[in-house]
Design a protein around this motif. Structure first.
Motif, mmCIF file in Angstrom:
data_model
loop_
_atom_site.group_PDB
_atom_site.id
_atom_site.type_symbol
_atom_site.label_atom_id
_atom_site.label_comp_id
_atom_site.label_asym_id
_atom_site.label_seq_id
_atom_site.Cartn_x
_atom_site.Cartn_y
_atom_site.Cartn_z
ATOM 1 N N ASN A 1 0.830 -1.209 0.000
ATOM 2 C CA ASN A 1 0.000 0.000 0.000
ATOM 3 C C ASN A 1 0.864 1.257 0.000
ATOM 4 O O ASN A 1 0.538 2.254 -0.662
ATOM 5 N N TRP A 2 1.963 1.216 0.741
ATOM 6 C CA TRP A 2 2.885 2.361 0.736
ATOM 7 C C TRP A 2 3.510 2.538 -0.646
ATOM 8 O O TRP A 2 3.564 3.655 -1.167
ATOM 9 N N LEU A 3 3.966 1.443 -1.242
ATOM 10 C CA LEU A 3 4.570 1.538 -2.573
ATOM 11 C C LEU A 3 3.564 2.055 -3.595
ATOM 12 O O LEU A 3 3.913 2.835 -4.490
ATOM 13 N N ARG A 4 2.312 1.632 -3.482
ATOM 14 C CA ARG A 4 1.276 2.102 -4.410
ATOM 15 C C ARG A 4 1.053 3.596 -4.292
ATOM 16 O O ARG A 4 0.645 4.249 -5.270
ATOM 17 N N SER A 5 1.320 4.163 -3.126
ATOM 18 C CA SER A 5 1.090 5.603 -2.936
ATOM 19 C C SER A 5 2.184 6.464 -3.568
ATOM 20 O O SER A 5 2.015 7.672 -3.688
ATOM 21 N N LEU A 6 3.284 5.844 -3.971
ATOM 22 C CA LEU A 6 4.390 6.602 -4.556
ATOM 23 C C LEU A 6 4.084 6.926 -6.012
ATOM 24 O O LEU A 6 3.406 6.158 -6.700
ATOM 25 N N PRO A 7 4.609 8.033 -6.535
ATOM 26 C CA PRO A 7 4.169 8.533 -7.850
ATOM 27 C C PRO A 7 4.873 7.917 -9.055
ATOM 28 O O PRO A 7 4.543 8.268 -10.185
ATOM 29 N N HIS A 8 5.830 7.026 -8.878
ATOM 30 C CA HIS A 8 6.594 6.496 -9.998
ATOM 31 C C HIS A 8 5.675 5.752 -10.968
ATOM 32 O O HIS A 8 4.876 4.904 -10.544
ATOM 33 N N PRO A 9 5.782 6.026 -12.266
ATOM 34 C CA PRO A 9 4.863 5.404 -13.232
ATOM 35 C C PRO A 9 5.030 3.887 -13.348
ATOM 36 O O PRO A 9 4.085 3.189 -13.697
ATOM 37 N N HIS A 10 6.221 3.371 -13.098
ATOM 38 C CA HIS A 10 6.455 1.925 -13.118
ATOM 39 C C HIS A 10 7.105 1.532 -11.803
ATOM 40 O O HIS A 10 8.021 2.203 -11.317
ATOM 41 N N LYS A 11 6.645 0.395 -11.238
ATOM 42 C CA LYS A 11 7.230 -0.137 -10.006
ATOM 43 C C LYS A 11 7.384 -1.641 -10.153
ATOM 44 O O LYS A 11 6.474 -2.323 -10.633
ATOM 45 N N VAL A 12 8.542 -2.142 -9.755
ATOM 46 C CA VAL A 12 8.831 -3.573 -9.816
ATOM 47 C C VAL A 12 9.262 -4.022 -8.429
ATOM 48 O O VAL A 12 10.089 -3.379 -7.779
ATOM 49 N N VAL A 13 8.705 -5.161 -7.987
ATOM 50 C CA VAL A 13 8.971 -5.670 -6.638
ATOM 51 C C VAL A 13 9.285 -7.156 -6.717
ATOM 52 O O VAL A 13 8.644 -7.899 -7.468
ATOM 53 N N ILE A 14 10.294 -7.588 -5.960
ATOM 54 C CA ILE A 14 10.479 -9.008 -5.695
ATOM 55 C C ILE A 14 10.405 -9.197 -4.180
ATOM 56 O O ILE A 14 10.383 -8.216 -3.424
ATOM 57 N N CYS A 15 10.361 -10.430 -3.738
ATOM 58 C CA CYS A 15 10.341 -10.679 -2.298
ATOM 59 C C CYS A 15 11.730 -11.087 -1.820
ATOM 60 O O CYS A 15 12.629 -11.380 -2.614
ATOM 61 N N GLY A 16 11.890 -11.090 -0.498
ATOM 62 C CA GLY A 16 13.126 -11.542 0.122
ATOM 63 C C GLY A 16 12.843 -12.647 1.111
ATOM 64 O O GLY A 16 11.705 -13.126 1.224
ATOM 65 N N ASN A 17 13.849 -13.037 1.849
ATOM 66 C CA ASN A 17 13.672 -14.170 2.762
ATOM 67 C C ASN A 17 12.706 -13.860 3.894
ATOM 68 O O ASN A 17 12.134 -14.783 4.492
ATOM 69 N N HIS A 18 12.472 -12.588 4.215
ATOM 70 C CA HIS A 18 11.504 -12.243 5.256
ATOM 71 C C HIS A 18 10.064 -12.220 4.743
ATOM 72 O O HIS A 18 9.129 -12.191 5.546
ATOM 73 N N ASP A 19 9.886 -12.239 3.439
ATOM 74 C CA ASP A 19 8.536 -12.157 2.859
ATOM 75 C C ASP A 19 7.987 -13.568 2.631
ATOM 76 O O ASP A 19 7.709 -13.985 1.509
ATOM 77 N N SER A 20 7.795 -14.295 3.719
ATOM 78 C CA SER A 20 7.567 -15.739 3.621
ATOM 79 C C SER A 20 6.205 -16.108 3.055
ATOM 80 O O SER A 20 5.990 -17.265 2.679
ATOM 81 N N TYR A 21 5.278 -15.186 2.962
ATOM 82 C CA TYR A 21 3.982 -15.510 2.366
ATOM 83 C C TYR A 21 4.145 -16.058 0.949
ATOM 84 O O TYR A 21 3.375 -16.908 0.509
ATOM 85 N N PHE A 22 5.140 -15.595 0.228
ATOM 86 C CA PHE A 22 5.292 -15.968 -1.175
ATOM 87 C C PHE A 22 5.917 -17.344 -1.371
ATOM 88 O O PHE A 22 5.952 -17.847 -2.487
ATOM 89 N N ASP A 23 6.420 -17.947 -0.306
ATOM 90 C CA ASP A 23 6.985 -19.298 -0.375
ATOM 91 C C ASP A 23 6.097 -20.207 0.469
ATOM 92 O O ASP A 23 6.089 -20.114 1.694
ATOM 93 N N PRO A 24 5.315 -21.104 -0.150
ATOM 94 C CA PRO A 24 4.346 -21.908 0.603
ATOM 95 C C PRO A 24 4.928 -22.666 1.776
ATOM 96 O O PRO A 24 4.266 -22.829 2.792
ATOM 97 N N ARG A 25 6.164 -23.128 1.687
ATOM 98 C CA ARG A 25 6.739 -23.898 2.796
ATOM 99 C C ARG A 25 7.077 -23.012 3.989
ATOM 100 O O ARG A 25 7.350 -23.515 5.075
ATOM 101 N N SER A 26 7.055 -21.680 3.817
ATOM 102 C CA SER A 26 7.455 -20.762 4.883
ATOM 103 C C SER A 26 6.297 -19.926 5.403
ATOM 104 O O SER A 26 6.504 -19.078 6.278
ATOM 105 N N ARG A 27 5.098 -20.143 4.904
ATOM 106 C CA ARG A 27 3.971 -19.298 5.310
ATOM 107 C C ARG A 27 3.645 -19.438 6.798
ATOM 108 O O ARG A 27 3.769 -20.516 7.376
ATOM 109 N N LEU A 28 3.210 -18.341 7.380
ATOM 110 C CA LEU A 28 2.764 -18.350 8.763
ATOM 111 C C LEU A 28 1.439 -19.094 8.883
ATOM 112 O O LEU A 28 0.663 -19.164 7.926
ATOM 113 N N PRO A 29 1.138 -19.626 10.063
ATOM 114 C CA PRO A 29 -0.151 -20.317 10.244
ATOM 115 C C PRO A 29 -1.352 -19.451 9.899
ATOM 116 O O PRO A 29 -2.339 -19.937 9.352
#
Length: 382
Positions: A89-117
């Protein structure tokens, strides 16, 4: 206690390898004197790329303007969809016309074996066992997109925006088009010159080597001896976004390297104009890389001294003595200087074009492990 992600003191570097410690600033100086490694093509609009990473739920207060904003992972701390959505939501509020995001090791939602309960209870199809999750990325570092595995995942997806505000990449590419602009010439008769549009192909991948015993909550980890990179990055890539650094480039090298050697080999194959990453907060910075004999010699020098990182300061004295009689190290040091000087002469005296070169950016905004975003966003013009 020091970890592989903490910067060591100068005596530690010097005792481990005085040769590499003294050659490093000279190598960087020669690269700087060669000039920018990549310039916009003639009659084409320059593209201003703003690079950030490792914001860990925090919001940097003053993001520079640009045509493209890149976030290289670790948007959050606990890996929940809740924290990730707040960062998005914060990134969406920024005015840059193009935005690209990847995840890191702390963003465990994107890796099924690491998701929180709290995310996994609704995310798992009823006929999917936990053992299935373990096979998704433990050996392959999840070299395919999450959607390839969980096409029937009923969990509400992260809301990236209604108009493709943010392009999320996970072992995938996107080609972005930047519209033409005009410049006004400073002559007695005012005129405008159209600058043709540009396209850039960006590839993003999140996997990191587990050089310390990461817990299961850390996403996309792979054993450090495992090759999770060879022939995975398209040759058409202009900008590469990873979470881990490569070995010997803004990864606390020389000696105390926290980067991946297999990613380094892949970079030599692809040679992108810009490589953005984070993960190692203490190695924040920007460097110019020229894919030539000086760079090869420097990387050999770093790799040959990596094993010394495990030595105590007392035992590092032997590393100091070995440098005095290390013929191959002395030859590589001489090659770094000789080919570096030739590169400066080629670019500055003969006016030659810098080819096979690019920018390398460790964009970690988090200052070491302080919990404060003190490292400024990096801006590169392509």
């Amino acid at each position: 206690m020091s970890t592989p992600f903490h910067r060591r003191s100068f005596p530690d570097y010097f005792l481990s390898s005085p040769l590499a410690t003294l050659i490093y600033p000279l190598h960087q100086l020669l690269n700087h004197l060669r000039g920018p490694p990549h310039l916009p093509p003639p009659n084409a609009r320059p593209i201003r790329v703003v690079c950030i990473s490792d914001t860990h739920t925090l919001e940097y207060p003053d993001i520079p303007d640009g045509d493209l904003l890149i976030h290289a992972g670790d948007l959050c701390n606990d890996g929940s969809a809740r924290e990730i959505q707040a960062a998005v939501n914060w990134l969406r509020s920024l005015p840059h016309p193009h935005k690209v995001v990847i995840c890191g090791n702390h963003d465990s939602y994107f890796d099924p074996r690491s998701r929180l309960p709290e995310d996994r209870s609704d995310a798992s199809p009823q006929n999917t066992s936990s053992s299935t999750y373990a096979t998704i990325s433990s050996s392959t570092a999840s070299l395919r997109s999450l959607d390839d595995y969980l096409t029937d995942d009923p969990h509400p997806r992260i809301d990236w925006g209604d108009n493709d505000d943010i392009h999320y990449l996970q072992h995938s590419s996107i080609t972005l088009t930047f519209p033409p602009t005009t410049t006004t010439s400073t002559s007695s008769i005012s005129s405008t010159t159209p600058l043709r549009p540009r396209t850039l192909t960006i590839y993003g991948a999140p996997q990191i080597p587990a050089i310390v015993p990461f817990g299961p909550e850390h996403a996309f980890t792979y054993p450090p001896h495992h090759d999770a990179w060879s022939n995975t990055i398209p040759l058409s890539t202009d900008i590469l976004v990873t979470h881990t650094p490569p070995q010997s480039r803004l990864d606390l090298s020389p000696v105390y390297s926290a980067g991946c050697p297999f990613l380094l080999s892949e970079l030599w194959r692809v040679r992108p104009a810009l490589h953005v990453f984070g993960h190692v907060h203490a190695a924040y910075g920007i460097e110019r890389v020229f894919y030539d004999e000086a760079q090869r010699a420097w990387e050999r020098l770093c790799a040959s001294r990596k094993s010394r990182a495990r030595l105590s300061r007392f035992r590092s004295l032997f590393g100091f003595l070995r440098d005095l009689f290390d013929l191959s190290g002395l030859v590589d040091s001489a090659r770094v200087v000789m080919y570096g000087v030739l590169g400066v002469v080629w670019a500055r005296v003969w006016g030659g074009e810098n080819r096979d070169a690019g920018w390398v950016v460790n964009a970690a905004c988090m200052y070491r492990d302080s919990g404060v975003l003190r490292n400024k966003p990096q801006v590169v013009v392509l």
